[in-house]
Scaffold this motif. Sequence first.
Motif, PDB file in Angstrom:
ATOM      1  N   ARG A  36     -68.366  13.978  26.342  1.00 19.71           N
ATOM      2  CA  ARG A  36     -68.458  12.512  26.302  1.00 19.71           C
ATOM      3  C   ARG A  36     -67.103  11.884  26.009  1.00 19.71           C
ATOM      4  O   ARG A  36     -66.784  10.808  26.488  1.00 19.71           O
ATOM      5  N   ASN A  59     -71.751  12.669  30.411  1.00 24.61           N
ATOM      6  CA  ASN A  59     -72.744  12.327  29.399  1.00 24.61           C
ATOM      7  C   ASN A  59     -74.104  12.751  29.926  1.00 24.61           C
ATOM      8  O   ASN A  59     -74.496  12.341  31.032  1.00 24.61           O
ATOM      9  N   LEU A  60     -74.825  13.564  29.171  1.00 25.99           N
ATOM     10  CA  LEU A  60     -76.116  14.062  29.648  1.00 25.99           C
ATOM     11  C   LEU A  60     -77.108  12.939  29.900  1.00 25.99           C
ATOM     12  O   LEU A  60     -78.098  13.136  30.599  1.00 25.99           O
ATOM     13  N   ARG A  61     -76.863  11.775  29.322  1.00 26.48           N
ATOM     14  CA  ARG A  61     -77.741  10.621  29.552  1.00 26.48           C
ATOM     15  C   ARG A  61     -77.397   9.895  30.843  1.00 26.48           C
ATOM     16  O   ARG A  61     -78.081   8.938  31.210  1.00 26.48           O
ATOM     17  N   VAL A  80     -75.029  21.581  24.438  1.00 27.57           N
ATOM     18  CA  VAL A  80     -75.212  20.284  23.794  1.00 27.57           C
ATOM     19  C   VAL A  80     -76.428  20.297  22.872  1.00 27.57           C
ATOM     20  O   VAL A  80     -77.525  20.691  23.265  1.00 27.57           O
ATOM     21  N   GLN A  89     -77.878   9.379  20.212  1.00 28.02           N
ATOM     22  CA  GLN A  89     -77.856  10.845  20.258  1.00 28.02           C
ATOM     23  C   GLN A  89     -79.094  11.386  19.546  1.00 28.02           C
ATOM     24  O   GLN A  89     -79.053  11.806  18.399  1.00 28.02           O
ATOM     25  N   ARG A  93     -83.425  12.941  23.760  1.00 28.23           N
ATOM     26  CA  ARG A  93     -82.465  12.649  24.829  1.00 28.23           C
ATOM     27  C   ARG A  93     -81.541  13.821  25.126  1.00 28.23           C
ATOM     28  O   ARG A  93     -81.177  14.050  26.283  1.00 28.23           O
ATOM     29  N   LEU A  94     -81.155  14.572  24.090  1.00 22.25           N
ATOM     30  CA  LEU A  94     -80.201  15.663  24.298  1.00 22.25           C
ATOM     31  C   LEU A  94     -80.883  17.005  24.535  1.00 22.25           C
ATOM     32  O   LEU A  94     -80.601  17.688  25.526  1.00 22.25           O
ATOM     33  N   HIS A  95     -81.763  17.401  23.614  1.00 18.68           N
ATOM     34  CA  HIS A  95     -82.362  18.737  23.702  1.00 18.68           C
ATOM     35  C   HIS A  95     -83.345  18.866  24.863  1.00 18.68           C
ATOM     36  O   HIS A  95     -83.406  19.924  25.508  1.00 18.68           O
ATOM     37  N   GLY A  98     -81.751  15.940  28.270  1.00 20.30           N
ATOM     38  CA  GLY A  98     -80.416  16.387  28.668  1.00 20.30           C
ATOM     39  C   GLY A  98     -80.441  17.766  29.301  1.00 20.30           C
ATOM     40  O   GLY A  98     -79.775  18.010  30.319  1.00 20.30           O
TER      41      GLY A  98
END
Length: 322
Positions: A36, A59-61, A80, A89, A93-95, A98
């Motif tokens: 990011r 950015n994974l988003r 990530v 974060q 959204r990430l685990h 993403g």
Amino acid sequence: MLRDEIITVFGGSGFVGRHVVRALAREGYRVRVASRRPHIAQDLRVMGVVGQVQLVQANLRVPASVERALEGASGVVNLVGVLNENGRQTFTRLHAQGAKTVAEAAAAAGIERLVHISAIGADAESASRYARTKAEGEAAVRKALPGATVLRPSIVFGTDDGFFNRFGAMARFVPALPLFGGGKTRFQPVFAGDVAAAVVKALQSDTARGETFELGGPGVYTFEQLMRFILDEIDRPRLLLPLPWAAGQVIAMLSEMAAILPFVQPVITRDQLTQLKRDNVVADGAKTLADLGIEPETVDAIVPSYLVRYRRYGQFHERQPS
């Protein structure tokens, strides 16, 4: 000698990610670090020869940025993850989302080799949101790319880790360290360098495709044993205070409230406390580092070298007899 292959590493600027980037560079891969904030990770460039390590913004988003980071790559590593949520974060959204974004983009790009870093304890039925979203991420990766390799480490140690350093630093200022639930939870700490070696092996091994490996070191310790180890290494006698889970909930809530302030990290969160109620060790029958041909380093061999910074009189002061 440099290989022609490009490996894209998401999360390469983090604690474990730096070990992974270094290990891939040593193997001669061209490494594309997707971050990011690539401007704060310029030091990664010196882990390889000139031009070997490339930094790109992703950015994974933002799926389009993920797709750009994968252009021309032959393999991908997704590291990530967060231990506690902060703003946008979040665990979901990430685990979960993403991981799904990375796996689907890799599949669409025709990339067959993907190594996904999850965690021991990932469980769709867990009371912990961290553990549930880790399991959701694994499921999404498997659906998009069945040949992906999933690595599940226990707590990871190394020079800049967030476990031994956290409690070593805490012991400088407090008269006692808490033992939530009596400190009976068991852990199997694994060296960050061994996790990195596992990533490289998983990328190179055809037999690792589609498999899940649980990564733990050679020793299993209770939380209390780890606290005693830290206090002994930093030569600071402190009281170890057993606390019931209910008291831990109060402390975690206050810690989360304090973390609202800028630059304040929570000592522990309620979700982390929930995770502490379950042992964090390699499951019986699971594939391990040994199946990847890796002999893991011990806590005793690595951790004392960086805990010395927390000793009262410095690294070379003679330790007091206990």
